[in-house]
Design an enzyme around this catalytic site. Sequence first.
Site, short mmCIF file in Angstrom:
data_model
loop_
_atom_site.label_atom_id
_atom_site.label_comp_id
_atom_site.label_asym_id
_atom_site.label_seq_id
_atom_site.Cartn_x
_atom_site.Cartn_y
_atom_site.Cartn_z
N CYS A 208 35.69 -18.73 -64.85
CA CYS A 208 35.06 -19.99 -64.44
C CYS A 208 33.56 -19.38 -64.07
O CYS A 208 33.25 -18.63 -63.46
CB CYS A 208 35.72 -20.25 -62.91
SG CYS A 208 34.78 -21.10 -61.81
N ASP B 208 20.95 -27.19 -59.40
CA ASP B 208 21.59 -27.56 -60.83
C ASP B 208 20.56 -27.46 -61.94
O ASP B 208 19.52 -27.72 -61.72
CB ASP B 208 22.00 -28.97 -60.37
CG ASP B 208 22.92 -29.39 -61.80
OD1 ASP B 208 24.12 -29.66 -61.30
OD2 ASP B 208 22.58 -29.48 -63.06
N THR C 62 33.01 -31.52 -65.30
CA THR C 62 32.92 -30.52 -66.44
C THR C 62 33.21 -29.02 -65.76
O THR C 62 33.48 -28.37 -66.84
CB THR C 62 31.41 -30.58 -66.98
OG1 THR C 62 30.59 -30.15 -66.11
CG2 THR C 62 31.39 -31.82 -67.62
N HIS D 10 33.07 -28.66 -56.47
CA HIS D 10 31.68 -28.65 -55.97
C HIS D 10 31.15 -29.98 -55.66
O HIS D 10 31.60 -31.12 -56.02
CB HIS D 10 30.85 -28.05 -57.04
CG HIS D 10 31.16 -28.74 -58.59
ND1 HIS D 10 32.07 -28.71 -59.28
CD2 HIS D 10 30.35 -29.61 -59.23
CE1 HIS D 10 32.14 -29.47 -60.32
NE2 HIS D 10 31.01 -30.14 -60.05
N HIS E 67 27.31 -32.12 -55.48
CA HIS E 67 26.33 -32.44 -55.75
C HIS E 67 25.14 -33.13 -54.54
O HIS E 67 25.81 -34.07 -53.84
CB HIS E 67 26.07 -33.40 -56.76
CG HIS E 67 26.90 -33.05 -58.08
ND1 HIS E 67 26.07 -32.65 -59.25
CD2 HIS E 67 28.09 -33.07 -58.42
CE1 HIS E 67 27.12 -32.36 -60.21
NE2 HIS E 67 28.17 -32.62 -59.60
P1 AMP Z 1 30.37 -31.67 -62.95
O1 AMP Z 1 29.96 -32.58 -63.96
O2 AMP Z 1 30.53 -32.73 -61.69
O3 AMP Z 1 31.35 -30.89 -63.02
O4 AMP Z 1 29.14 -30.94 -62.48
C1 AMP Z 1 28.97 -29.47 -63.10
C2 AMP Z 1 27.35 -29.28 -62.91
O5 AMP Z 1 27.33 -28.01 -62.92
C3 AMP Z 1 26.56 -30.02 -63.78
O6 AMP Z 1 25.69 -30.94 -63.19
C4 AMP Z 1 25.80 -29.17 -64.70
O7 AMP Z 1 24.67 -29.17 -64.89
C5 AMP Z 1 26.10 -28.00 -63.54
N1 AMP Z 1 25.83 -26.61 -64.17
C6 AMP Z 1 26.48 -26.27 -65.25
N2 AMP Z 1 26.36 -24.77 -65.45
C7 AMP Z 1 25.24 -24.32 -64.56
C8 AMP Z 1 24.66 -23.17 -64.25
N3 AMP Z 1 24.63 -22.00 -65.20
N4 AMP Z 1 23.65 -23.13 -63.14
C9 AMP Z 1 23.32 -24.37 -62.45
N5 AMP Z 1 24.33 -25.45 -62.69
C10 AMP Z 1 25.06 -25.62 -63.65
ZN ZN Z 2 35.54 -20.76 -59.97
#
Ligand code: AMP
Ligand code: ZN
Length: 114
Positions: free
Chosen positions: A4, A30, A95, A100, A102
């Site tokens: 993860c 983010d 994704t 989490h 936002h």
């Molecule tokens: P979700 O689509 O709701 O699952 O959001 C996942 C979020 O994680 C997206 O907005 C991505 O831009 C963010 N994300 C993915 N990898 C990273 C990372 N290494 N550092 C910061 N944010 C990330």
């Molecule tokens: Zn995790």
Amino acid sequence: MDSCIFCKIVAGQIPSSKVYEDDLVYAFNDINPLAPVHVLIIPKEHILASAADATEENAALIGHVFAVAAKLAKELGLDGGFRIVTNSGDDACQTVHHLHFHLLGGKKMSEDLA
Ligand code: AMP
Ligand code: ZN
């Protein structure tokens, strides 16, 4: 959870831009911001993949996430308002499968939530 990405961020194995941390939650910017302020607030422990797994047992933790979000919103100057979003499952385009939230703000956002 080994595979993860958010667990790796909490463990410091992947760099992040930390905004806040306490015993229960970690908050970071983010990597692909959709607003001037776009912070992700996550439980440190990988106990829930998404909001779909939430139960009464998680109520205190999720309440704490919202208290942290309100505190960060004040600190980050989101006086005009903010949005808290959690995506759950494919239809919501989730994704990363580590719960989490936002925290979005710093601009007038679309009225269209979906
Ligand atoms: P979700 O689509 O709701 O699952 O959001 C996942 C979020 O994680 C997206 O907005 C991505 O831009 C963010 N994300 C993915 N990898 C990273 C990372 N290494 N550092 C910061 N944010 C990330
Ligand atoms: Zn995790």
